[in-house]
Design a protein around this motif. Structure first.
Motif, mmCIF file in Angstrom:
data_model
loop_
_atom_site.group_PDB
_atom_site.id
_atom_site.type_symbol
_atom_site.label_atom_id
_atom_site.label_comp_id
_atom_site.label_asym_id
_atom_site.label_seq_id
_atom_site.Cartn_x
_atom_site.Cartn_y
_atom_site.Cartn_z
ATOM 1 N N SER A 103 26.863 11.511 -30.984
ATOM 2 C CA SER A 103 27.694 12.515 -31.646
ATOM 3 C C SER A 103 27.148 13.904 -31.355
ATOM 4 N N ASP A 104 28.002 14.914 -31.541
ATOM 5 C CA ASP A 104 27.548 16.297 -31.359
ATOM 6 C C ASP A 104 26.413 16.625 -32.325
ATOM 7 N N MET A 105 26.494 16.097 -33.543
ATOM 8 C CA MET A 105 25.445 16.324 -34.545
ATOM 9 C C MET A 105 24.111 15.764 -34.053
ATOM 10 N N SER A 106 24.127 14.533 -33.598
ATOM 11 C CA SER A 106 22.910 13.890 -33.110
ATOM 12 C C SER A 106 22.392 14.587 -31.852
ATOM 13 N N PHE A 107 23.294 14.947 -30.968
ATOM 14 C CA PHE A 107 22.933 15.601 -29.711
ATOM 15 C C PHE A 107 22.241 16.940 -29.986
ATOM 16 N N LEU A 108 22.818 17.756 -30.851
ATOM 17 C CA LEU A 108 22.203 19.050 -31.162
ATOM 18 C C LEU A 108 20.857 18.870 -31.862
ATOM 19 N N ASN A 109 20.750 17.859 -32.725
ATOM 20 C CA ASN A 109 19.458 17.575 -33.369
ATOM 21 C C ASN A 109 18.408 17.196 -32.328
ATOM 22 N N ARG A 110 18.809 16.388 -31.364
ATOM 23 C CA ARG A 110 17.866 15.964 -30.316
ATOM 24 C C ARG A 110 17.397 17.157 -29.486
ATOM 25 N N ILE A 111 18.331 18.009 -29.075
ATOM 26 C CA ILE A 111 17.957 19.190 -28.292
ATOM 27 C C ILE A 111 17.047 20.105 -29.118
ATOM 28 N N ALA A 112 17.366 20.257 -30.400
ATOM 29 C CA ALA A 112 16.546 21.119 -31.271
ATOM 30 C C ALA A 112 15.115 20.609 -31.338
ATOM 31 N N LYS A 113 14.936 19.298 -31.453
ATOM 32 C CA LYS A 113 13.585 18.737 -31.487
ATOM 33 C C LYS A 113 12.874 18.939 -30.155
ATOM 34 N N ASP A 114 13.605 18.747 -29.063
ATOM 35 C CA ASP A 114 13.006 18.886 -27.735
ATOM 36 C C ASP A 114 12.548 20.315 -27.438
ATOM 37 N N TYR A 115 13.267 21.302 -27.955
ATOM 38 C CA TYR A 115 12.972 22.699 -27.636
ATOM 39 C C TYR A 115 12.454 23.502 -28.826
ATOM 40 N N ASN A 116 11.976 22.802 -29.875
ATOM 41 C CA ASN A 116 11.384 23.457 -31.048
ATOM 42 C C ASN A 116 12.334 24.506 -31.652
ATOM 43 N N ALA A 117 13.567 24.075 -31.842
ATOM 44 C CA ALA A 117 14.585 24.966 -32.385
ATOM 45 C C ALA A 117 14.989 24.510 -33.781
ATOM 46 N N ILE A 118 15.702 25.366 -34.458
ATOM 47 C CA ILE A 118 16.324 25.002 -35.729
ATOM 48 C C ILE A 118 17.824 24.925 -35.485
ATOM 49 N N PHE A 119 18.395 23.779 -35.826
ATOM 50 C CA PHE A 119 19.840 23.578 -35.738
ATOM 51 C C PHE A 119 20.353 23.379 -37.149
ATOM 52 N N ASN A 120 21.407 24.103 -37.497
ATOM 53 C CA ASN A 120 21.977 23.973 -38.824
ATOM 54 C C ASN A 120 23.406 24.490 -38.807
ATOM 55 N N LEU A 121 24.200 24.017 -39.762
ATOM 56 C CA LEU A 121 25.549 24.517 -39.985
ATOM 57 C C LEU A 121 25.587 25.152 -41.359
ATOM 58 N N LYS A 122 25.911 26.427 -41.412
ATOM 59 C CA LYS A 122 26.018 27.138 -42.680
ATOM 60 C C LYS A 122 27.177 28.117 -42.581
ATOM 61 N N ASN A 123 28.032 28.106 -43.576
ATOM 62 C CA ASN A 123 29.093 29.101 -43.698
ATOM 63 C C ASN A 123 29.948 29.206 -42.433
ATOM 64 N N ASP A 124 30.393 28.086 -41.932
ATOM 65 C CA ASP A 124 31.221 28.025 -40.727
ATOM 66 C C ASP A 124 30.531 28.626 -39.511
ATOM 67 N N THR A 125 29.202 28.588 -39.496
ATOM 68 C CA THR A 125 28.415 29.106 -38.379
ATOM 69 C C THR A 125 27.440 28.034 -37.922
ATOM 70 N N LEU A 126 27.394 27.809 -36.607
ATOM 71 C CA LEU A 126 26.441 26.880 -36.020
ATOM 72 C C LEU A 126 25.211 27.694 -35.609
ATOM 73 N N TYR A 127 24.082 27.400 -36.259
ATOM 74 C CA TYR A 127 22.814 28.061 -35.932
ATOM 75 C C TYR A 127 22.030 27.160 -34.986
ATOM 76 N N PHE A 128 21.599 27.722 -33.873
ATOM 77 C CA PHE A 128 20.696 27.038 -32.963
ATOM 78 C C PHE A 128 19.738 28.113 -32.464
ATOM 79 N N VAL A 129 18.622 28.253 -33.173
ATOM 80 C CA VAL A 129 17.724 29.379 -32.916
ATOM 81 C C VAL A 129 16.278 28.917 -32.802
ATOM 82 N N LYS A 130 15.499 29.725 -32.129
ATOM 83 C CA LYS A 130 14.076 29.457 -31.980
ATOM 84 C C LYS A 130 13.398 29.635 -33.330
#
Length: 193
Positions: free
Chosen positions: A124-151
């Motif tokens: 799933s997109d949720m699982s995929f983004l979580n996996r990438i976040a772990k691989d690249y030491n990022a924070i992935f989150n959804l808040k207020n209709d915004t997808l956060y993917f940040v260092k």
């Protein structure tokens, strides 16, 4: 709700879990529908939007009602498994493509990392983004209709793109409490029936 509020609890997660809000109110109220939106504002003089939540469940008695909402709209296709291979793109491009599927805004600072090839296989997109976040030491989150993917750390400091909220504890009514919990990590799960 404020004048009938008994208790409000907000759990703010990053990566694997969705934020959750639990509201307990006194009195007789019509039960909100599943997926109704709740916007939480906190503050003293200046209220700040803390989060947008979708109603997931309610508990109702004669005198009280409890409403539980999550920060991710699980009614959409965010958990549908996909098979896609991304080639010759930056991480920010991948994040933007996924966000566009769900009409989400994007906060991403991974515009400097080029990916030769990255496969999303039966994931799933949720699982995929979580996996990438772990691989690249990022924070992935959804808040207020915004997808956060940040260092997590940028230029040796906590990343300024991360959402921040400030509440002056001296102006709070009553005695606010902050609860810290240890999250047990499991490497596998066995299900029997």
């Amino acid at each position: 709700i404020l004048q009938n509020l008994v208790q409000l609890s907000l759990t703010d997660y990053a990566n694997d879990n969705s934020d959750q809000i639990e509201i307990e109110i006194a009195g007789q109220f019509k039960r909100p529908k599943s997926q109704d939106e709740i916007r939480l504002y906190l503050g003293w003089d200046n209220l700040q939007l803390i989060g947008l939540f979708k109603v997931q469940s309610t508990k109702k008695s004669f005198k009280r009602m409890t409403i539980i909402g999550t920060g991710v709209d699980f009614s959409n296709n965010f958990k549908v498994k996909r098979n896609i291979t991304y080639e010759g793109v930056k991480i920010v491009d991948i994040v933007n493509q996924i966000a566009n599927r769900y009409n989400l805004k994007v906060k991403c600072d991974f515009d400097d990392l080029y990916i030769k090839s990255l496969a999303q296989t039966n994931e799933s997109d949720m699982s995929f983004l979580n996996r990438i976040a772990k691989d690249y030491n990022a924070i992935f989150n959804l808040k207020n209709d915004t997808l956060y993917f940040v260092k997590k750390i940028k230029n040796s400091e906590i990343n300024g793109l991360l959402p921040r909220y400030t509440i002056d504890i001296n102006k709070c009514i009553g005695e606010p409490t902050i609860e810290h919990n240890e999250k047990t990590l499991y490497n596998s799960v066995k299900v029997s029936w």
